[in-house]
Scaffold this motif. Structure first.
Motif, PDB file in Angstrom:
ATOM      1  N   GLY A 132     118.832  90.197 -15.473  1.00 19.67           N
ATOM      2  CA  GLY A 132     117.512  89.775 -15.924  1.00 19.67           C
ATOM      3  C   GLY A 132     116.380  90.694 -15.516  1.00 19.67           C
ATOM      4  N   SER A 134     116.306  93.731 -15.620  1.00 21.89           N
ATOM      5  CA  SER A 134     116.217  94.879 -16.535  1.00 21.89           C
ATOM      6  C   SER A 134     115.316  94.591 -17.730  1.00 21.89           C
ATOM      7  N   LEU A 135     114.925  93.341 -17.896  1.00 18.87           N
ATOM      8  CA  LEU A 135     114.044  92.976 -19.006  1.00 18.87           C
ATOM      9  C   LEU A 135     112.579  93.266 -18.722  1.00 18.87           C
ATOM     10  N   PHE A 136     112.283  93.612 -17.484  1.00 22.18           N
ATOM     11  CA  PHE A 136     110.909  93.881 -17.072  1.00 22.18           C
ATOM     12  C   PHE A 136     110.829  95.324 -16.585  1.00 22.18           C
ATOM     13  N   ALA A 137     110.061  96.142 -17.293  1.00 16.67           N
ATOM     14  CA  ALA A 137     110.017  97.576 -17.020  1.00 16.67           C
ATOM     15  C   ALA A 137     109.680  97.884 -15.572  1.00 16.67           C
ATOM     16  N   LYS A 139     110.063  96.015 -12.837  1.00 18.78           N
ATOM     17  CA  LYS A 139     111.161  95.626 -11.950  1.00 18.78           C
ATOM     18  C   LYS A 139     112.341  96.579 -12.090  1.00 18.78           C
ATOM     19  N   PHE A 140     112.686  96.894 -13.332  1.00 22.22           N
ATOM     20  CA  PHE A 140     113.825  97.774 -13.566  1.00 22.22           C
ATOM     21  C   PHE A 140     113.549  99.172 -13.002  1.00 22.22           C
TER      22      PHE A 140
END
Length: 150
Positions: A132, A134-137, A139-140
């Motif tokens: 999950g 990885s869905l937020f730039a 955070k990823f």
């Protein structure tokens, strides 16, 4: 690699998919009962049945405590590393120490920007499977740019 053995999901993946990943799952009950190692050994042995020593260079193992996936809970980094080390001992018994050390073993269980440094700083954790986050730039990006020296 062209042979398909129906009793080995890893062999199936080696034959038909890329990447060639054997996913080892444990539940919270395994942890509570203290049988995580036994469950991992059983899964590794079964999933790699029929996979030759030569083919192991193409195999990645992912350890995923399913109780942590999507829950926001993360397995303690020391506990995760202990499981990875144990998986290497199973591989050494099945193949040899060279294969055990060369096999990439990744952790996948709610990897977050807050947990990645501790996880990736461990000796036997070779990478992370990111869900999950990885869905937020932002955070990823933080996960990809982890600090191994923490």
């Amino acid at each position: 690699l062209g042979r398909l053995r129906r009793n080995s999901k890893c062999t199936c993946k080696i034959s038909f998919f890329n990447p060639r990943t054997a996913i080892i799952n444990t539940t919270k009950m395994c942890s509570d009962l203290g049988i995580t190692q036994e469950v991992c050994a059983m899964q590794v042995s079964k999933d790699l049945a029929g996979v030759s020593k030569a083919d192991m260079k193409d195999v990645v193992i992912a350890y995923e405590p399913v109780w942590a996936i999507g829950t926001g809970l993360v397995c303690d980094s020391d506990a995760a590393n202990d499981v990875h080390k144990y998986i290497r001992t199973v591989l050494a018994k099945m193949y040899d120490d060279e294969v055990a050390q060369a096999t990439r073993i990744q952790y996948g269980g709610s990897v977050t920007p807050e947990s990645v440094d501790q996880l990736m700083g461990k000796s036997d954790i070779d990478g992370c499977l990111v869900g999950g986050a990885s869905l937020f730039a932002d955070k990823f990006a933080r996960i990809v740019n982890f600090d191994r020296d923490v």
